[in-house]
Design a protein around this motif. Sequence first.
Motif, mmCIF file in Angstrom:
data_model
loop_
_atom_site.group_PDB
_atom_site.id
_atom_site.type_symbol
_atom_site.label_atom_id
_atom_site.label_comp_id
_atom_site.label_asym_id
_atom_site.label_seq_id
_atom_site.Cartn_x
_atom_site.Cartn_y
_atom_site.Cartn_z
ATOM 1 N N GLY A 168 0.816 -1.201 0.000
ATOM 2 C CA GLY A 168 0.000 0.000 0.000
ATOM 3 C C GLY A 168 0.849 1.249 0.000
ATOM 4 N N TYR A 169 0.221 2.364 0.367
ATOM 5 C CA TYR A 169 0.916 3.649 0.351
ATOM 6 C C TYR A 169 1.861 3.779 1.540
ATOM 7 C CZ TYR A 169 1.597 8.708 -0.008
ATOM 8 O OH TYR A 169 2.150 9.955 -0.127
ATOM 9 N N ASP A 170 1.392 3.419 2.722
ATOM 10 C CA ASP A 170 2.221 3.516 3.926
ATOM 11 C C ASP A 170 3.091 2.270 4.095
ATOM 12 O OD1 ASP A 170 1.213 6.027 4.582
ATOM 13 O OD2 ASP A 170 -0.494 5.165 5.651
ATOM 14 N N PHE A 171 2.456 1.120 4.209
ATOM 15 C CA PHE A 171 3.196 -0.140 4.287
ATOM 16 C C PHE A 171 3.409 -0.660 2.872
ATOM 17 C CE2 PHE A 171 3.067 -4.877 4.729
ATOM 18 C CZ PHE A 171 4.307 -5.009 5.322
ATOM 19 N N LYS A 172 4.653 -0.817 2.474
ATOM 20 C CA LYS A 172 4.978 -1.164 1.093
ATOM 21 C C LYS A 172 4.834 -2.647 0.793
ATOM 22 C CE LYS A 172 5.927 3.093 0.263
ATOM 23 N NZ LYS A 172 5.023 3.922 -0.580
ATOM 24 N N GLN A 220 10.317 -3.356 2.302
ATOM 25 C CA GLN A 220 10.698 -1.979 1.998
ATOM 26 C C GLN A 220 10.065 -1.029 3.011
ATOM 27 O OE1 GLN A 220 10.561 -1.219 -2.551
ATOM 28 N NE2 GLN A 220 8.808 -2.521 -2.111
ATOM 29 N N PHE A 221 10.800 0.012 3.373
ATOM 30 C CA PHE A 221 10.251 1.014 4.280
ATOM 31 C C PHE A 221 11.116 2.275 4.213
ATOM 32 C CE2 PHE A 221 13.100 -1.813 6.557
ATOM 33 C CZ PHE A 221 13.942 -0.947 7.249
ATOM 34 N N ASN A 222 10.643 3.332 4.863
ATOM 35 C CA ASN A 222 11.375 4.594 4.918
ATOM 36 C C ASN A 222 12.043 4.754 6.277
ATOM 37 O OD1 ASN A 222 10.762 5.762 2.314
ATOM 38 N ND2 ASN A 222 8.662 6.020 3.038
ATOM 39 N N PHE A 223 13.290 5.240 6.248
ATOM 40 C CA PHE A 223 14.031 5.482 7.483
ATOM 41 C C PHE A 223 15.124 6.505 7.195
ATOM 42 C CE2 PHE A 223 17.504 4.478 10.482
ATOM 43 C CZ PHE A 223 16.823 4.704 11.675
ATOM 44 N N LEU A 224 15.143 7.590 7.970
ATOM 45 C CA LEU A 224 16.134 8.659 7.780
ATOM 46 C C LEU A 224 16.210 9.074 6.313
ATOM 47 C CD1 LEU A 224 19.042 7.469 10.109
ATOM 48 C CD2 LEU A 224 17.273 9.164 10.604
ATOM 49 N N SER A 228 12.331 13.812 -1.054
ATOM 50 C CA SER A 228 10.919 13.526 -1.283
ATOM 51 C C SER A 228 10.759 12.525 -2.421
ATOM 52 C CB SER A 228 10.170 14.821 -1.619
ATOM 53 O OG SER A 228 8.817 14.558 -1.923
ATOM 54 N N SER A 229 10.073 11.430 -2.136
ATOM 55 C CA SER A 229 9.817 10.406 -3.147
ATOM 56 C C SER A 229 8.824 9.399 -2.591
ATOM 57 C CB SER A 229 11.112 9.688 -3.540
ATOM 58 O OG SER A 229 10.843 8.593 -4.385
ATOM 59 N N ARG A 230 8.010 8.844 -3.466
ATOM 60 C CA ARG A 230 7.103 7.772 -3.053
ATOM 61 C C ARG A 230 7.853 6.481 -2.766
ATOM 62 N NH1 ARG A 230 1.389 6.764 -6.070
ATOM 63 N NH2 ARG A 230 0.220 8.489 -5.169
ATOM 64 N N ASP A 231 8.982 6.297 -3.421
ATOM 65 C CA ASP A 231 9.730 5.055 -3.269
ATOM 66 C C ASP A 231 10.391 4.998 -1.898
ATOM 67 O OD1 ASP A 231 9.088 4.348 -5.879
ATOM 68 O OD2 ASP A 231 10.843 5.394 -6.686
ATOM 69 N N PRO A 232 10.301 3.873 -1.203
ATOM 70 C CA PRO A 232 10.989 3.733 0.090
ATOM 71 C C PRO A 232 12.494 3.774 -0.099
ATOM 72 C CG PRO A 232 10.109 1.631 -0.637
ATOM 73 C CD PRO A 232 9.581 2.656 -1.590
ATOM 74 N N ASN A 233 13.204 4.221 0.923
ATOM 75 C CA ASN A 233 14.655 4.375 0.782
ATOM 76 C C ASN A 233 15.452 3.247 1.431
ATOM 77 O OD1 ASN A 233 14.139 5.211 3.489
ATOM 78 N ND2 ASN A 233 16.059 6.365 3.498
ATOM 79 N N PHE A 410 -4.684 2.738 -1.352
ATOM 80 C CA PHE A 410 -4.175 4.108 -1.267
ATOM 81 C C PHE A 410 -4.591 4.680 0.087
ATOM 82 C CE2 PHE A 410 -4.267 8.713 -2.310
ATOM 83 C CZ PHE A 410 -2.933 8.847 -2.678
ATOM 84 N N ASP A 411 -3.699 4.547 1.058
ATOM 85 C CA ASP A 411 -4.012 4.860 2.455
ATOM 86 C C ASP A 411 -4.460 6.297 2.696
ATOM 87 O OD1 ASP A 411 -3.389 2.236 3.486
ATOM 88 O OD2 ASP A 411 -1.300 2.707 3.080
ATOM 89 N N PRO A 412 -3.889 7.324 2.038
ATOM 90 C CA PRO A 412 -4.363 8.689 2.297
ATOM 91 C C PRO A 412 -5.852 8.868 1.995
ATOM 92 C CG PRO A 412 -2.241 8.763 1.209
ATOM 93 C CD PRO A 412 -2.681 7.332 1.187
ATOM 94 N N ALA A 413 -6.352 8.237 0.911
ATOM 95 C CA ALA A 413 -7.777 8.349 0.594
ATOM 96 C C ALA A 413 -8.618 7.580 1.608
ATOM 97 C CB ALA A 413 -8.040 7.829 -0.816
ATOM 98 N N ILE A 414 -8.139 6.416 2.027
ATOM 99 C CA ILE A 414 -8.868 5.633 3.039
ATOM 100 C C ILE A 414 -8.973 6.415 4.340
ATOM 101 C CG2 ILE A 414 -8.789 3.534 4.440
ATOM 102 C CD1 ILE A 414 -7.379 2.166 2.086
#
Length: 440
Positions: A168-172, A220-224, A228-233, A410-414
């Motif tokens: 999803g948008y938050d959890f990849k 995949q997830f975001n950390f530090l 700006s990007s939708r792709d996790p780092n 798409f978590d933001p819409a939910i």
Amino acid sequence: MKKMGNLPRKLTVLFFLILLCSKAGALTITDVSSVLGDLFSSMTDSNEGTTSFRSLLVPFGGRTESLGNAYTGLCDDISYLRYNPAAGAIQKETQIALFHNAWIADSKLESLAFTTRFKNIPHLSYGGYISCFYLPFTEYDFFGDRVAANYYTESIAAINASYNVLAGYDFKGLASGITVKAGWRGMPDYTDNETGAIIAGSGIKQSAFAIMADLGFMLQFNFLKFYSSRDPNVRIGFSAQNVGVALTGFGDEIKLDDPLPTTVAAGISVKLIKPITVSADFVQPLNLQNINSYQIPYFNSGVSIQFASFVSLLAGFSLKGANPRISTGFEFEVAKIRLNMNYTLDLTTSAAPVNRISLSAKLLLGDKGRSVIDAQVDEYYQIGLKYYADAKWEDAILVWEEAIKLNKRFDPAIQGIQSARYQIEMFQMIQDSLQLDQDY
């Protein structure tokens, strides 16, 4: 299993020796090979070379080899097929690729690969590859005359499938995958030492057939993340490679061949700032026929620096037994064609003939409209935000429901729909309370 020894001290000595050689202007392939051989001779693995189908350890080449084969936790292109079968479900585009790897002496590996994701089930992918490792096989008699000439070959055919669960948008999501492979080792017929005549069927007895599978997972997830990007780092990957058996003795007595080069690997890749990606792998070889005779683990590391949207510089270091490898290469993309060239320096590198050079060419065939759908989802979401800000919550819900039809995770819409419904309920409660006050 042998101990790794004082690795940090050896790496420090290696760095200063190479630095001194470069200062003296005498850094040749022979110099570097001598330094590496002396430093890491104590790390020789007595179980090295005891497996069959050794070509399974030869990388496709190009991008992955430039990164020191630190790819289990990165896998951002079609080369994932050789490192982590789970990564097919997170590839952005359909890809077709050709690989060429000039390995040691006259040995070479040629590969053709394909991968894509389903249009209607975007988190499900399939792909596959065929590869052929070949080496000239020339036989001479006692007088030095050539009596037979052919090729020793190892060919692999593989099919892959992977799925990204709960993406999803938050959890990849958690991607998992499997690659099923079949291999054939072709040994040419050889001659009788006394008569010099080729013995018909002698090669088939030493040929072999292998069946095996690769299993993998990727998170995949975001950390530090400082861009700006939708792709996790951050990506973390786990894989088990070449789990299976090989049979030999065809035409005589069929029996188990030497064990396949089975490995388990864990890898991570991190992109703290957008131009730079760093990756690292830990790999443990296994002997499934004799678990006590496994080899020592090895380590891979790599870095990619993107100078522009179409060009990147890559470098890697691999420490495997007594043969450390330093690699470098570049990546260039134009008109949906991505080209990679790599050069590797280790104890097998030779300038005559030139080897340890690998190339790849990848054709990017698009994402089957996924980016267009994502843009439409974003547009619906922005329209919904405007309605929400104007207290038009019913209209916001309708627009966000359209976004969810296109992307049900798409978590933001939910979350927006939940918030809008809460606002409607609160507004209705206030209205009811005011009405009661008026009645009294």
